[in-house]
Design a protein around this motif. Structure first.
Motif, PDB file in Angstrom:
ATOM      1  N   ILE A 175      -5.839   0.197   5.593  1.00  0.00           N
ATOM      2  CA  ILE A 175      -6.481   0.203   4.062  1.00  0.00           C
ATOM      3  C   ILE A 175      -7.231   1.395   4.694  1.00  0.00           C
ATOM      4  CG2 ILE A 175      -6.468  -0.305   1.772  1.00  0.00           C
ATOM      5  CD1 ILE A 175      -5.269  -2.906   2.621  1.00  0.00           C
ATOM      6  N   TRP A 176      -8.340   1.041   4.739  1.00  0.00           N
ATOM      7  CA  TRP A 176      -9.621   1.827   4.637  1.00  0.00           C
ATOM      8  C   TRP A 176      -9.257   3.161   5.329  1.00  0.00           C
ATOM      9  CZ3 TRP A 176     -11.845   4.708   8.819  1.00  0.00           C
ATOM     10  CH2 TRP A 176     -11.409   4.103   9.670  1.00  0.00           C
ATOM     11  N   LEU A 177      -8.725   3.742   5.990  1.00  0.00           N
ATOM     12  CA  LEU A 177      -8.256   4.885   6.674  1.00  0.00           C
ATOM     13  C   LEU A 177      -7.009   6.359   5.847  1.00  0.00           C
ATOM     14  CD1 LEU A 177      -8.046   6.792   8.957  1.00  0.00           C
ATOM     15  CD2 LEU A 177      -6.888   5.707  10.033  1.00  0.00           C
ATOM     16  N   GLN A 178      -6.464   5.049   4.787  1.00  0.00           N
ATOM     17  CA  GLN A 178      -5.536   5.576   4.152  1.00  0.00           C
ATOM     18  C   GLN A 178      -6.632   6.238   3.043  1.00  0.00           C
ATOM     19  OE1 GLN A 178      -2.625   2.553   2.953  1.00  0.00           O
ATOM     20  NE2 GLN A 178      -1.910   1.933   5.108  1.00  0.00           N
TER      21      GLN A 178
ATOM     22  N   LEU B  24      -8.743  10.697  -0.050  1.00  0.00           N
ATOM     23  CA  LEU B  24     -10.175  10.996   0.122  1.00  0.00           C
ATOM     24  C   LEU B  24     -10.335  12.747   0.574  1.00  0.00           C
ATOM     25  CD1 LEU B  24     -12.994   7.823  -0.728  1.00  0.00           C
ATOM     26  CD2 LEU B  24     -11.102   9.425  -2.593  1.00  0.00           C
ATOM     27  N   VAL B  25     -10.178  12.330   2.139  1.00  0.00           N
ATOM     28  CA  VAL B  25     -10.708  14.215   2.589  1.00  0.00           C
ATOM     29  C   VAL B  25      -9.606  14.929   2.299  1.00  0.00           C
ATOM     30  CG1 VAL B  25     -10.981  14.250   4.638  1.00  0.00           C
ATOM     31  CG2 VAL B  25     -11.805  12.468   4.379  1.00  0.00           C
TER      32      VAL B  25
ATOM     33  N   MET C 220       0.982  -1.314   0.034  1.00  0.00           N
ATOM     34  CA  MET C 220      -0.007  -0.116   0.149  1.00  0.00           C
ATOM     35  C   MET C 220       0.860   1.141  -0.051  1.00  0.00           C
ATOM     36  SD  MET C 220      -3.146  -0.812  -0.360  1.00  0.00           S
ATOM     37  CE  MET C 220      -3.749   1.016  -0.750  1.00  0.00           C
ATOM     38  N   ALA C 221       1.778   1.214   0.376  1.00  0.00           N
ATOM     39  CA  ALA C 221       2.607   2.135   0.871  1.00  0.00           C
ATOM     40  C   ALA C 221       3.446   2.137  -0.560  1.00  0.00           C
ATOM     41  CB  ALA C 221       4.183   2.033   1.645  1.00  0.00           C
ATOM     42  N   LEU C 222       4.244   1.244  -1.351  1.00  0.00           N
ATOM     43  CA  LEU C 222       4.565   1.409  -2.479  1.00  0.00           C
ATOM     44  C   LEU C 222       3.215   1.993  -3.413  1.00  0.00           C
ATOM     45  CD1 LEU C 222       6.380  -1.671  -3.164  1.00  0.00           C
ATOM     46  CD2 LEU C 222       7.541   0.987  -2.808  1.00  0.00           C
ATOM     47  N   PHE C 223       2.137   1.752  -3.401  1.00  0.00           N
ATOM     48  CA  PHE C 223       1.137   2.315  -4.853  1.00  0.00           C
ATOM     49  C   PHE C 223       0.820   3.466  -4.531  1.00  0.00           C
ATOM     50  CE2 PHE C 223      -3.551   3.655  -4.358  1.00  0.00           C
ATOM     51  CZ  PHE C 223      -3.847   3.162  -5.336  1.00  0.00           C
ATOM     52  N   TRP C 224       0.716   4.410  -3.383  1.00  0.00           N
ATOM     53  CA  TRP C 224       0.619   5.733  -2.567  1.00  0.00           C
ATOM     54  C   TRP C 224       2.183   6.218  -3.389  1.00  0.00           C
ATOM     55  CZ3 TRP C 224      -3.854   6.594  -2.834  1.00  0.00           C
ATOM     56  CH2 TRP C 224      -4.988   5.662  -1.139  1.00  0.00           C
ATOM     57  N   LEU C 225       2.687   5.940  -3.465  1.00  0.00           N
ATOM     58  CA  LEU C 225       4.286   6.740  -4.067  1.00  0.00           C
ATOM     59  C   LEU C 225       3.998   6.764  -4.939  1.00  0.00           C
ATOM     60  CD1 LEU C 225       6.840   7.890  -3.152  1.00  0.00           C
ATOM     61  CD2 LEU C 225       7.762   5.666  -2.943  1.00  0.00           C
ATOM     62  N   VAL C 226       3.841   5.703  -5.692  1.00  0.00           N
ATOM     63  CA  VAL C 226       3.229   5.641  -6.888  1.00  0.00           C
ATOM     64  C   VAL C 226       2.323   6.702  -7.261  1.00  0.00           C
ATOM     65  CG1 VAL C 226       3.352   4.027  -9.266  1.00  0.00           C
ATOM     66  CG2 VAL C 226       4.064   3.030  -7.510  1.00  0.00           C
ATOM     67  N   ALA C 227       0.961   6.952  -6.435  1.00  0.00           N
ATOM     68  CA  ALA C 227      -0.105   8.048  -7.320  1.00  0.00           C
ATOM     69  C   ALA C 227       0.499   8.832  -6.415  1.00  0.00           C
ATOM     70  CB  ALA C 227      -0.982   7.422  -6.397  1.00  0.00           C
ATOM     71  N   LEU C 228       1.748   9.286  -5.796  1.00  0.00           N
ATOM     72  CA  LEU C 228       2.450  10.697  -5.900  1.00  0.00           C
ATOM     73  C   LEU C 228       3.374  10.947  -6.579  1.00  0.00           C
ATOM     74  CD1 LEU C 228       2.865  12.919  -3.483  1.00  0.00           C
ATOM     75  CD2 LEU C 228       4.261  11.723  -2.698  1.00  0.00           C
TER      76      LEU C 228
ATOM     77  N   ALA D 269      -1.713   9.938   3.048  1.00  0.00           N
ATOM     78  CA  ALA D 269      -2.287   8.158   2.740  1.00  0.00           C
ATOM     79  C   ALA D 269      -0.679   7.571   2.950  1.00  0.00           C
ATOM     80  CB  ALA D 269      -2.821   7.949   1.392  1.00  0.00           C
ATOM     81  N   LEU D 270       0.012   8.307   2.000  1.00  0.00           N
ATOM     82  CA  LEU D 270       1.295   7.565   2.201  1.00  0.00           C
ATOM     83  C   LEU D 270       1.867   7.435   3.638  1.00  0.00           C
ATOM     84  CD1 LEU D 270       4.345   5.895   0.882  1.00  0.00           C
ATOM     85  CD2 LEU D 270       4.705   8.854   0.251  1.00  0.00           C
ATOM     86  N   ILE D 271       1.822   8.689   4.128  1.00  0.00           N
ATOM     87  CA  ILE D 271       2.185   9.040   5.829  1.00  0.00           C
ATOM     88  C   ILE D 271       1.367   7.801   6.674  1.00  0.00           C
ATOM     89  CG2 ILE D 271       2.935  10.107   7.912  1.00  0.00           C
ATOM     90  CD1 ILE D 271       3.346  12.712   6.024  1.00  0.00           C
ATOM     91  N   ALA D 272       0.009   7.580   6.431  1.00  0.00           N
ATOM     92  CA  ALA D 272      -0.710   6.847   7.592  1.00  0.00           C
ATOM     93  C   ALA D 272      -0.438   5.368   6.362  1.00  0.00           C
ATOM     94  CB  ALA D 272      -2.418   7.271   6.356  1.00  0.00           C
TER      95      ALA D 272
END
Length: 158
Positions: free
Chosen positions: A55-58, A63-64, A12-20, A45-48
């Motif tokens: 995952i739901w919190l990320q 989104l927020v 998930m962290a890699l996912f958020w890094l790629v998204a960033l 989300a990456l920090i989270a």
């Protein structure tokens, strides 16, 4: 600290890094404040994800943060960053008649009219050739160029 680094290598962290990175590249390519808001959400989300949040919190944080940044900051940045349109008196010439001083020919990109004592570059709206000394009517103005139609056509329409 070592645990934080190891969680940054989670899927998930890699996912958020790629998204960033993707949002950052998209913003750099468009330069229109299009995806910077989502990049900020992906960063949070990456920090989270680095803090082992669920995952739901990320996803909720992404989104927020993205939504709040988009809703609150975008209007402000649009006012500040976008150049203000300088209004001129040129629009008052729309609908006025003028005299052709250089044959108007869209194909050869030539043509000029004398309008209110000023020589303007001119183009014909319908692409026809308009001879010197013809009377035209200004239909629109784009920058320093007037788009015209022969005055007799304008009179026939009225």
């Amino acid at each position: 600290m070592l645990e934080f680094v190891s969680t940054l290598l989670s899927p998930m962290a890699l996912f958020w890094l790629v998204a960033l990175i993707i949002f950052g590249i998209a913003e750099a390519a468009t330069v229109g404040l299009v995806s910077i808001w989502f990049a900020a959400g992906a960063l949070v989300a990456l920090i989270a994800a680095g803090l082992n949040a669920a995952i739901w919190l990320q996803i909720v944080l992404f989104l927020v943060v993205s939504g709040v940044m988009l809703a609150l900051l975008r209007p402000f940045f649009r006012r500040v960053v976008q150049p203000k349109r300088v209004r001129t008196n040129a629009d008052r010439n729309i609908g006025r008649q003028a005299l052709v001083t250089e044959e108007i020919n869209n194909l050869t990109e030539t043509g000029a009219v004398k309008l209110s004592g000023v020589i303007w570059t001119a183009r014909a709206v319908d692409g026809e050739i308009i001879p010197v000394d013809a009377v035209i009517t200004v239909v629109r103005i784009e920058g320093a160029k007037v788009w015209v139609t022969p005055a007799e056509k304008t009179a026939a329409i009225s």
